[in-house]
Scaffold this motif. Structure first.
Motif, short mmCIF file in Angstrom:
data_model
loop_
_atom_site.label_atom_id
_atom_site.label_comp_id
_atom_site.label_asym_id
_atom_site.label_seq_id
_atom_site.Cartn_x
_atom_site.Cartn_y
_atom_site.Cartn_z
N VAL A 108 2.85 -0.97 -6.15
CA VAL A 108 2.29 -0.10 -5.12
C VAL A 108 0.85 0.23 -5.49
CG1 VAL A 108 2.52 2.09 -3.89
CG2 VAL A 108 4.56 0.91 -4.72
N TYR A 109 -0.06 -0.06 -4.57
CA TYR A 109 -1.46 0.29 -4.79
C TYR A 109 -1.72 1.66 -4.20
CZ TYR A 109 -2.54 -4.25 -6.65
OH TYR A 109 -2.59 -5.35 -7.45
N SER A 110 -2.05 2.61 -5.07
CA SER A 110 -2.28 3.98 -4.64
C SER A 110 -3.11 4.72 -5.66
CB SER A 110 -0.95 4.71 -4.44
OG SER A 110 -1.17 6.08 -4.19
N SER A 111 -4.06 5.48 -5.17
CA SER A 111 -4.81 6.36 -6.06
C SER A 111 -4.17 7.75 -6.11
CB SER A 111 -6.27 6.48 -5.59
OG SER A 111 -6.31 7.00 -4.27
N ALA A 112 -3.19 8.00 -5.23
CA ALA A 112 -2.60 9.33 -5.13
C ALA A 112 -1.23 9.46 -5.79
CB ALA A 112 -2.48 9.74 -3.66
N LEU A 113 -0.43 8.40 -5.76
CA LEU A 113 0.93 8.50 -6.30
C LEU A 113 0.91 8.70 -7.82
CD1 LEU A 113 3.02 5.74 -4.48
CD2 LEU A 113 3.17 8.21 -4.18
N VAL A 114 1.78 9.58 -8.28
CA VAL A 114 1.92 9.82 -9.71
C VAL A 114 3.20 9.15 -10.21
CG1 VAL A 114 2.17 11.60 -11.48
CG2 VAL A 114 0.65 11.97 -9.54
N GLU A 115 4.25 9.22 -9.41
CA GLU A 115 5.52 8.58 -9.74
C GLU A 115 6.14 8.05 -8.47
OE1 GLU A 115 8.59 12.28 -9.85
OE2 GLU A 115 7.30 12.04 -11.61
N ILE A 122 2.91 1.37 -10.30
CA ILE A 122 1.75 1.83 -9.54
C ILE A 122 0.49 1.19 -10.11
CG2 ILE A 122 0.36 3.82 -8.87
CD1 ILE A 122 2.91 5.53 -9.20
N GLU A 123 -0.33 0.66 -9.23
CA GLU A 123 -1.67 0.17 -9.60
C GLU A 123 -2.68 1.03 -8.85
OE1 GLU A 123 -2.54 -2.18 -11.74
OE2 GLU A 123 -0.51 -2.84 -12.21
N ARG A 124 -3.74 1.40 -9.48
CA ARG A 124 -4.71 2.30 -8.87
C ARG A 124 -5.68 1.59 -7.93
NH1 ARG A 124 -1.90 6.47 -8.77
NH2 ARG A 124 -1.20 7.14 -10.80
N ASP A 125 -6.17 0.43 -8.31
CA ASP A 125 -7.20 -0.26 -7.54
C ASP A 125 -6.80 -1.70 -7.28
OD1 ASP A 125 -9.20 1.90 -7.52
OD2 ASP A 125 -9.29 1.52 -9.69
N GLY A 166 0.85 -1.18 0.00
CA GLY A 166 0.00 0.00 0.00
C GLY A 166 0.89 1.23 0.00
N ARG A 167 0.32 2.38 -0.33
CA ARG A 167 1.11 3.61 -0.46
C ARG A 167 1.84 4.00 0.82
NH1 ARG A 167 0.54 8.33 1.48
NH2 ARG A 167 -1.61 7.97 2.08
N ARG A 168 1.18 3.98 1.96
CA ARG A 168 1.82 4.44 3.20
C ARG A 168 3.04 3.58 3.54
NH1 ARG A 168 -1.80 4.64 7.99
NH2 ARG A 168 0.00 5.66 8.91
N LEU A 169 2.90 2.27 3.45
CA LEU A 169 4.04 1.41 3.76
C LEU A 169 5.14 1.61 2.72
CD1 LEU A 169 5.40 -0.73 5.50
CD2 LEU A 169 4.27 -2.46 4.07
N TYR A 170 4.77 1.70 1.45
CA TYR A 170 5.77 1.92 0.41
C TYR A 170 6.58 3.18 0.69
CZ TYR A 170 7.88 3.47 -3.89
OH TYR A 170 8.78 3.95 -4.81
N GLU A 171 5.90 4.26 1.03
CA GLU A 171 6.62 5.52 1.29
C GLU A 171 7.59 5.38 2.47
OE1 GLU A 171 3.51 8.77 -0.58
OE2 GLU A 171 3.34 8.29 1.56
N LYS A 172 7.22 4.60 3.48
CA LYS A 172 8.13 4.38 4.61
C LYS A 172 9.29 3.49 4.23
CE LYS A 172 4.56 5.11 8.02
NZ LYS A 172 3.59 4.51 8.91
N MET A 173 9.05 2.51 3.38
CA MET A 173 10.09 1.54 3.01
C MET A 173 11.02 2.07 1.91
SD MET A 173 9.77 -1.05 4.97
CE MET A 173 10.77 -2.25 4.14
#
Length: 187
Positions: free
Chosen positions: A86-93, A101-104, A49-56
């Motif tokens: 990474v599953y995220s509706s917010a990340l662009v890159e 990146i996967e949206r859903d 998920g996005r939050r974990l990805y950003e931390k890792m």
């Protein structure tokens, strides 16, 4: 065919974050860190998920982490050398290599990825893992249980569903952490 493994650190009362959003309650221990690195080295794809990805992501983009010790360098190398979804509706890159990146969340796409994989996949992020558990996609749950109760926060396992688990193994670490490995059973 690869397995989908959900692994996370949890407090004794089952939380991955305390009520303030902190997750620093896992006591330090080289043997626990080495176990995480060993698992990471066996993984072909990280599904985050996005939050974990950003931390890792710091493990790949901040060389100061790897420079601290050979153990940290090994973990950073394993993270860098692994494909990431990474599953995220917010990340662009993304700032990391080998990242898509996967949206859903798409259970069928995860199932296809597992079927085509020659190495295991690791799913991380409690919300994303909860979706995969609800869809019956998770083959193994690994909980690193810290000897502390934080009294609330974000749950490491999804709420609102029943999970029957078969114990596959356990491992005790010198700092009081227990690794509990489970296989989900159909309800």
């Amino acid at each position: 065919m690869g397995r989908l493994i959900y692994t996370t650190n949890v407090s004794l009362d089952g939380f991955i974050e305390d009520p303030r959003g902190g997750f620093d309650f896992l006591p330090p221990g080289d043997d626990v860190f080495a176990a995480h690195t060993e698992l990471m080295q066996s993984i072909g794809t990280l599904v985050y998920g996005r939050r974990l990805y950003e931390k890792m992501a710091v493990w790949e983009i901040d060389p100061s982490f790897a420079a601290q010790s050979p153990a940290l360098a090994a973990f950073a190398a394993a993270f860098t050398d692994t494909d990431k979804v990474v599953y995220s509706s917010a990340l662009v890159e993304t700032p990391t290599a080998r990242t898509r990146i996967e949206r859903d969340f798409d259970a069928a796409a995860i199932r296809e990825r597992k079927d085509a994989a020659d190495r295991d996949l690791l799913i991380g992020g409690a919300d994303l893992a909860g979706q995969a558990l609800r869809a019956g996609l998770v083959d193994e749950v690994q909980l690193y249980v810290a000897p502390v109760s934080v009294g609330g926060g974000k749950s490491g396992l999804p709420t609102g569903i029943r999970l029957d688990l078969e114990l596959l193994g356990e491992r005790r670490f010198g700092n009081g952490v227990m690794l509990l490995r489970y296989r989900p059973r159909p309800v």
